[in-house]
Design an enzyme around this catalytic site. Structure first.
Site, PDB file in Angstrom:
ATOM      1  N   VAL A   4       0.812  -1.229   0.000  1.00 47.85           N
ATOM      2  CA  VAL A   4       0.000   0.000   0.000  1.00 47.85           C
ATOM      3  C   VAL A   4       0.844   1.278   0.000  1.00 47.85           C
ATOM      4  O   VAL A   4       0.317   2.362  -0.201  1.00 47.85           O
ATOM      5  CB  VAL A   4      -0.982   0.074   1.202  1.00 47.85           C
ATOM      6  CG1 VAL A   4      -2.049  -0.986   1.102  1.00 47.85           C
ATOM      7  CG2 VAL A   4      -0.254  -0.010   2.529  1.00 47.85           C
ATOM      8  N   GLU A   5       2.143   1.154   0.234  1.00 39.94           N
ATOM      9  CA  GLU A   5       2.969   2.366   0.234  1.00 39.94           C
ATOM     10  C   GLU A   5       3.711   2.531  -1.096  1.00 39.94           C
ATOM     11  O   GLU A   5       3.325   3.311  -1.930  1.00 39.94           O
ATOM     12  CB  GLU A   5       3.896   2.387   1.455  1.00 39.94           C
ATOM     13  CG  GLU A   5       3.063   2.574   2.734  1.00 39.94           C
ATOM     14  CD  GLU A   5       3.883   2.669   4.004  1.00 39.94           C
ATOM     15  OE1 GLU A   5       4.866   3.428   4.042  1.00 39.94           O
ATOM     16  OE2 GLU A   5       3.541   1.978   4.973  1.00 39.94           O
ATOM     17  N   MET A   6       4.797   1.755  -1.318  1.00 39.21           N
ATOM     18  CA  MET A   6       5.554   1.938  -2.561  1.00 39.21           C
ATOM     19  C   MET A   6       5.546   0.700  -3.461  1.00 39.21           C
ATOM     20  O   MET A   6       5.900   0.792  -4.633  1.00 39.21           O
ATOM     21  CB  MET A   6       6.984   2.374  -2.233  1.00 39.21           C
ATOM     22  CG  MET A   6       7.012   3.652  -1.394  1.00 39.21           C
ATOM     23  SD  MET A   6       8.653   4.094  -0.787  1.00 39.21           S
ATOM     24  CE  MET A   6       9.031   5.481  -1.865  1.00 39.21           C
TER      25      MET A   6
END
Ligand code: HEC
Ligand code: HEC
Length: 389
Positions: A164-166
């Site tokens: 969900v981040e990178m």
């Protein structure tokens, strides 16, 4: 015979002494060159760059030495690694679709946070928590709201791989960076490799962590006051400091000197964002420690630069410091019946002027003098998030 200063700089962090014995490496603005290992007979010393910290030369109850930076064996804060880390921190090449950099969620314009209740990652996905600041994270014994990483090196690998981040695969990132000559050259120079051999996932994390160890805030108005300059704080902030240290608020017992943080996890009972009549169901430290006594406990965060990092708490529920004060004054999560509420969290009387004074004190903890420069461009050529306006 001493080498010339120019030659010293080209020899990576192997510093050379000047005539007064100080190392001759060129550090980014505001940082000092210091010997990590002193040279013997003028030879063989290793120098690095460090943020200056306030001297503690008297005991008036307000000055306390900063703890040693949390750094793994073999770490070296060389100018080359700091610069490489700075470029990587602002480079969206770190993410799976080249859209988002660390700075997208930790931006200098937002106190190295992002101004959001919940951070937004790759492809617009909402993450589970509010981004903490990177300011002074180098002093944290453990990273994240729940302390699930111990070093900044280990921490940096988290968001890069988080879906969900990178959402990036380490091997893919390494092969992408190996195709960018400027990175190949800078990794090899910073970590002593050849033909790109130093471009590794470990070194990516090490460079970023090294850069983060320069993001230090330690010379605020409060620090000038603590060092004896009584004019550094307004009468309102001075009264706020008194209240902050009082037995009624007990702020000081958790947000302690010198970083206004603590290496412990505490249950204060932050409400649920969607239904503030209930406590937030995020287990926090409890999910990591497997000790139910830590359910709903969170790391005691630093209050340095707190003025810049709204919204507040792990779920970003409070948008102003005044709201945070109201939360504490009414006894934190007391009425929400959160289990094992910390016994330091109790109701106290708070007049409007006391509230304003406590907020004025917290604002005296602002110091962004060591804000690094945002790179105009990064080696990947991808767009840099220059401002957050
Ligand atoms: C999508 C937004 C996002 C991105 C991108 C991101 N972070 Fe974070 N960062 C967060 C959030 C949210 C947390 C808190 C997560 C938690 O505690 O569970 C966090 C926590 C941290 C912490 C811990 C600070 C502390 O006091 O515990 C550090 C350090 C950090 N991030 C650095 C980085 C670095 C370096 C990168 C790039 C490699 C990065 N972040 C990328 C959102 C982001
Ligand atoms: C029992 C320990 C404890 C006491 C006492 C305490 N705090 Fe906290 N504080 C915490 C913890 C833990 C958090 C993070 C909680 C969370 O996110 O769920 C926090 C968060 C904060 C935040 C938000 C930080 C951020 O980055 O989001 C502020 C501001 C703050 N406290 C100020 C104060 C003030 C002012 C007082 C005194 C009135 C005080 N605290 C008393 C433990 C404490």
């Amino acid at each position: 015979m001493r080498l010339s200063a120019g030659l010293c700089i080209s020899l990576m962090a192997i510093g050379c002494g000047s005539s007064d014995g100080s190392p001759q490496i060129q550090c980014p603005k505001g940082l000092r060159a210091v010997w990590l290992t002193e040279p013997v007979d003028g030879k063989g010393g290793v120098a690095e760059c460090q943020a200056p910290l306030p001297p503690v030369d008297m005991d008036n109850g307000l000055l306390k030495p900063f703890p040693a930076l949390n750094r793994p064996a073999g770490s070296l804060n060389s100018p080359e690694r700091i610069e490489l880390g700075r470029l990587l921190f602002f480079d969206p090449v770190l993410s799976g679709d080249n859209s988002i950099s660390c700075a997208h969620c930790h931006h200098p314009d937002r106190g190295f946070a992002d101004g959001l209740d919940f951070s937004v990652g790759i492809r617009g996905q909402r993450t589970g928590r509010s981004a903490p600041t990177v300011w002074n994270s180098a002093f944290n014994k453990e990273q994240f709201w729940d302390g699930r990483a111990t070093t900044l090196e280990e921490q940096a690998k988290g968001p890069i791989q988080s879906p969900v981040e990178m959402d990036q695969k380490p091997a893919e990132l390494v092969s992408e960076l190996k195709k960018i000559p400027a990175y190949v050259e800078q990794f090899d120079r910073a970590f002593g490799g050849q033909g790109g051999s130093a471009v590794t996932f470990d070194n990516i994390a090490a460079a970023i962590a090294t850069f983060e160890r320069t993001i230090i805030s330690a010379s605020s108005a409060f620090d000038r006051f603590a060092a004896g300059d009584t004019s550094a704080l307004s009468p309102s902030a001075r009264n706020g400091l008194k209240l902050f240290r009082s037995v009624s608020t007990r702020c000081f017992e958790c947000h302690g000197l010198p970083n206004f943080a603590n290496q412990d996890y505490k249950i204060i009972g932050v409400p649920n964002v969607k239904d503030p009549t209930k406590y937030d169901a995020d287990l926090g430290r409890g999910a990591i420690s497997m000790d139910a006594g830590y359910n709903f406990a969170f790391k005691i965060p630093t209050l340095r630069n707190i003025e810049k990092t709204a919204p507040y708490m792990h779920n970003g529920i409070y948008h102003t410091l005044e709201e945070v004060m109201d939360f504490y004054a009414k006894g934190g999560g007391h009425d929400l019946m959160v289990p094992n509420l910390d016994d330091k969290i109790r109701k106290f009387d708070l007049s409007m002027s006391d509230r304003a004074d406590l907020v004025a004190f917290m604002k005296s903890l602002t110091d962004e003098s060591l804000t690094p420069e945002i790179p105009a461009q990064v080696p990947s050529g991808l767009p840099v998030l220059r401002s957050f306006k």
